[in-house]
Scaffold this active site. Structure first.
Site: not given
Ligand code: GLY
Length: 343
Positions: A202, A254
């Site tokens: 992300t 993550g």
């Molecule tokens: N951190 C983004 C997701 O797990 O979708």
């Protein structure tokens, strides 16, 4: 690409003093501001979007939105319409944004809209709500004038999806952006490994503007080849992003499920409110994630970056391989490796 953004990208990894156009707050030697931090080395792109706003003494909220737009415009495995699809072959996007007054907006499971971060801002500013999802989020975006895109996968995502379908494996891989960079495929190549496994990462941006106000945003296509309807931490205020103008701001990247379980970014900010430095706060939050299931934690990545009102910053991850990009008036654009719980 705008000239100023191109120049900023060229300055990546180079210390470039830019005091000729420094806001007064910086020249007076007050808190290090403006300052912008984004997850991963692709944060170079997000920061390039945010920086012109900050440099002209604009608002942190506008800066983070521009950071989100810049990265959503870029074809990548993990953010925007070029991202990897869900198991059924559709790209679904999550994003949120939060300002210095705890105004916030969020969209999840949004399809065929290019800039979820801007739709999230519209949710914040044009509705009495915080979060819109799926069909309702798309309908709202269309009402707000966002065009409906064709929904086709990018050529790389199409290729990755076909390969994934061969085995339909469902296991996370750590640090995709970094790994791709090291593999020489370019930092923003779509994720797909030879064994058919996948990952997601992300993009989050947090900043302090020259007036001392904080804001943040988070945008993602989520976990590649996820179950249809799956939503991670990124659009959840308090999990993927949290901003408190008195204490600080934090954003996560993550494995979303693990970050949600501890309301990760809210925890980081509350730790800062209670006196922790941004670095300490990120480390404590990661330790909390690992403590819950140290065996499982060996197989997933989760990471936080944080800033406080003094312009101090911190970053920490479960595993090595996470990096982030920081830009301020003295070191326009610098990619730093995060420390991690496991070595
Ligand atoms: N951190 C983004 C997701 O797990 O979708």
């Amino acid at each position: 690409m705008k000239k100023s953004r191109r120049r900023f990208l060229q300055n990546s990894l180079v210390l470039v003093p830019a005091l000729g156009c420094a806001p007064l707050s910086y020249l007076n030697g007050e808190a290090k501001k403006p300052l912008v931090l984004s997850t991963w080395d692709s944060g170079v792109i997000a920061n390039a979007g945010a920086w012109p706003v900050l440099q002209s003494e604009g608002r942190a909220l506008d800066a983070v939105e521009q950071g989100g737009i810049a990265i959503e415009d870029h074809i990548s495995c993990c953010v925007g319409l070029g991202g990897n699809p869900d198991r059924d072959g559709f790209v679904t996007l999550d994003a949120c944004i939060m300002d210095e007054k705890a105004n916030c907006g969020s969209v999840a499971f949004l399809e065929r809209i290019k800039h979820p971060v801007s739709v999230a801002r519209k949710v914040m500013e044009e509705t009495p709500h915080v979060m819109l999802v799926g069909e309702g989020a798309q309908q709202f975006a269309l009402e707000q004038g966002f065009p409906l895109e064709d929904g086709k996968l990018s050529p790389d995502a199409e290729k990755a999806y076909k390969k994934w379908l061969e085995k339909s494996a469902y296991k996370p891989v750590k640090n995709i952006e970094r790994t791709q960079l090291n593999k020489g495929k370019g930092p923003y190549a779509p994720s797909m490994f030879d064994d058919g496994s996948f990952n997601h990462d992300t993009m989050g941006t947090i900043c302090i503007d020259s007036h001392g106000d904080l804001s943040g945003m988070c945008t993602t296509s989520g976990m590649g080849f996820k179950m249809r309807g799956r939503v991670g931490d990124s659009p959840i205020i308090g999990s993927g992003l949290f901003v408190d103008n008195e204490a600080g701001a934090a954003v996560a990247t993550g494995q979303g499920e693990e970050i949600i379980r501890i309301s990760g970014c809210h925890l980081v900010v509350e730790l800062m409110r209670n006196g922790a430095t941004p670095q300490d706060a990120c480390e404590k939050a990661i330790a909390r994630i690992v403590k819950r299931d140290p065996v499982k934690a060996k197989d997933f990545q989760a990471c936080f970056i944080a800033i406080n009102k003094k312009g101090e910053h911190g970053a920490f991850a479960v595993h090595p391989g996470f990096n982030y990009t920081i830009s301020d008036m003295t070191q326009e654009n610098k990619v730093l490796d995060s420390k991690s719980y496991f070595s």
